[in-house]
Design an enzyme around this catalytic site. Structure first.
Site, PDB file in Angstrom:
ATOM      1  N   SER A  65       0.797  -1.235   0.000  1.00 39.68           N
ATOM      2  CA  SER A  65       0.000   0.000   0.000  1.00 39.68           C
ATOM      3  C   SER A  65       0.825   1.279   0.000  1.00 39.68           C
ATOM      4  CB  SER A  65      -0.932   0.011   1.204  1.00 39.68           C
ATOM      5  OG  SER A  65      -1.998  -0.864   0.960  1.00 39.68           O
ATOM      6  N   LYS A  68       0.534   3.303  -3.002  1.00 37.14           N
ATOM      7  CA  LYS A  68      -0.664   4.118  -3.262  1.00 37.14           C
ATOM      8  C   LYS A  68      -0.343   5.621  -3.247  1.00 37.14           C
ATOM      9  CE  LYS A  68      -3.750   0.577  -1.408  1.00 37.14           C
ATOM     10  NZ  LYS A  68      -4.461   0.062  -0.230  1.00 37.14           N
ATOM     11  N   TYR A 193      -2.254  -3.144 -10.989  1.00 40.11           N
ATOM     12  CA  TYR A 193      -2.279  -2.840  -9.550  1.00 40.11           C
ATOM     13  C   TYR A 193      -1.429  -3.829  -8.743  1.00 40.11           C
ATOM     14  CZ  TYR A 193      -4.163  -2.510  -4.783  1.00 40.11           C
ATOM     15  OH  TYR A 193      -4.298  -2.400  -3.417  1.00 40.11           O
ATOM     16  N   TYR A 245      -4.509   3.721   7.557  1.00 45.19           N
ATOM     17  CA  TYR A 245      -5.876   3.175   7.496  1.00 45.19           C
ATOM     18  C   TYR A 245      -6.709   3.614   8.679  1.00 45.19           C
ATOM     19  CZ  TYR A 245      -3.646   0.686   3.878  1.00 45.19           C
ATOM     20  OH  TYR A 245      -2.952   0.427   2.755  1.00 45.19           O
ATOM     21  N   VAL A 263       1.109  -3.832   3.821  1.00 44.02           N
ATOM     22  CA  VAL A 263       0.981  -5.128   4.515  1.00 44.02           C
ATOM     23  C   VAL A 263       2.236  -5.991   4.472  1.00 44.02           C
ATOM     24  CG1 VAL A 263      -1.493  -5.608   4.571  1.00 44.02           C
ATOM     25  CG2 VAL A 263      -0.194  -6.151   2.529  1.00 44.02           C
TER      26      VAL A 263
HETATM   27  O1  DON Z   1      -4.400  -4.702  -2.297  1.00 46.86           O
HETATM   28  C1  DON Z   1      -3.929  -5.269  -1.320  1.00 46.86           C
HETATM   29  O2  DON Z   1      -4.635  -5.833  -0.492  1.00 46.86           O
HETATM   30  C2  DON Z   1      -2.432  -5.220  -1.105  1.00 46.86           C
HETATM   31  N1  DON Z   1      -1.735  -5.288  -2.352  1.00 46.86           N
HETATM   32  C3  DON Z   1      -2.011  -3.962  -0.409  1.00 46.86           C
HETATM   33  C4  DON Z   1      -2.748  -3.730   0.895  1.00 46.86           C
HETATM   34  C5  DON Z   1      -1.931  -3.059   1.937  1.00 46.86           C
HETATM   35  O3  DON Z   1      -0.729  -2.967   1.871  1.00 46.86           O
HETATM   36  C6  DON Z   1      -2.657  -2.597   3.129  1.00 46.86           C
HETATM   37  N2  DON Z   1      -1.716  -2.179   4.128  1.00 46.86           N
HETATM   38  N3  DON Z   1      -1.674  -2.067   5.259  1.00 46.86           N
END
Ligand code: DON
Length: 309
Positions: A65, A68, A193, A245, A263
């Site tokens: 994330s 992003k 993505y 978040y 994550v």
């Molecule tokens: O889209 C997803 O679920 C992952 N590629 C990224 C999510 C993420 O890193 C949330 N972070 N805390």
């Protein structure tokens, strides 16, 4: 002017490591399960070009994330503010990062903000290029520019692992396609993505990119404005309001440094006009943020009075 010595940094990382045993490595993307729960590494990149680090900083992490923030910067540079915020809102959420509920219940149908999965998918949709390859190549070149070197790429293994299991993200895309937020092929968007999320770098690169945000889009090492000041300001504001978040409020109170987590256990931080921070600690708390990373940032911020508030 480094505010912290190498010994002090080692001490803080050692102290923060104690909480990693209470965290859990992400497993909903199968390839991320390989992360070692007890790892914690940190790099600090100062505006004068000096760096400090602790832990195994050569280890590479996928951005997840954290990407992003970077895709948002590129989409804003590609299409402008009006076009981006036509597709995605400005408001924080109390829901988990991959929640679908607001797409149905929110009056405007737009994803709430660009830092949750739905919002990030809508933003990645806007990255310009004739096909997925060209859009990915443009994003990676932009990130190479931010990090100041050319060897950054993505992990095919992690991208594939997420692509094969991204059922929830597919659902978010179909919802948004129904509502006219996106209009491209969902598999193409997911391909782009998941590769974006699988872009890999080490903590030093992450800290260097954090520094560019800390300097309002200016790379002090190469003396080059990479991101327009207004775009950098916008991205940093989202880092404060939505970067961690549904833990962003508590993080603002406990730490008060613009930051973005992923994550894989990465966190990128930006201390205004001073330094960028890159952290890797795969053990996550229940909201999906690096537990050791947050502990470290809280100690660092309190000791050196780094909160913006
Ligand atoms: O889209 C997803 O679920 C992952 N590629 C990224 C999510 C993420 O890193 C949330 N972070 N805390």
């Amino acid at each position: 002017m480094p505010c912290i010595s190498s010994e002090e940094l080692d001490g803080l990382v050692r102290e923060a490591k104690k909480v990693t045993k209470h965290g859990k490595v992400a497993d909903y993307i199968p390839a991320l399960q390989k992360g070692n729960r007890d790892d914690l590494s940190v790099a600090i990149y100062h505006a004068d070009g000096t760096c400090l680090s602790a832990g195994d900083i050569e280890q590479k992490i996928t951005l997840q994330s954290i990407s992003k923030v970077l895709s948002l910067a590129l989409a804003l540079m590609d299409c402008g503010e009006e076009c981006v915020f036509n597709k995605v809102g400005y408001e924080p959420t109390g829901d988990p990062f991959n929640s679908i509920i607001k797409l149905e219940t929110n009056h405007s149908r737009k994803p709430l903000n660009p830092m949750i999965n739905a919002g990030a998918l809508a933003v990645t949709h806007l990255i310009k290029g004739v096909n997925v390859e060209e859009r990915l190549e443009r994003l990676i070149s932009f990130i190479r520019d931010l990090a100041g070197h050319n060897v950054i790429t993505y992990s095919l293994e992690v991208a594939q692992s997420e692509f094969e299991t991204a059922f929830l993200n597919r659902s978010l895309c179909y919802y948004m396609k129904q509502d006219g937020i996106i209009d491209e092929d969902v598999e193409d968007l997911l391909d782009l993505y998941t590769k974006q999320c699988a872009i890999e770098m080490d903590c030093l690169d992450l800290a260097r990119i954090g520094l560019v945000f800390a300097m309002n889009g200016f790379d002090p090492v190469r003396e080059k404005q990479i991101i327009p000041v207004e775009v950098a300001r916008l991205c940093k504001t989202f880092m404060v309001t939505c970067g961690m978040y549904n833990a962003s409020g508590e993080f603002a109170i406990r730490v008060g440094i613009p930051a973005k987590s992923g994550v894989s256990g990465g966190i990128m931080g930006a201390v205004r006009n001073r330094f960028g921070i890159g952290i890797f600690g795969p053990a996550l708390d229940e909201k999906g943020n690096s537990i050791g990373g947050i502990e470290f940032l809280e100690m660092l911020s309190k000791r050196y009075e780094l909160s913006i508030f």
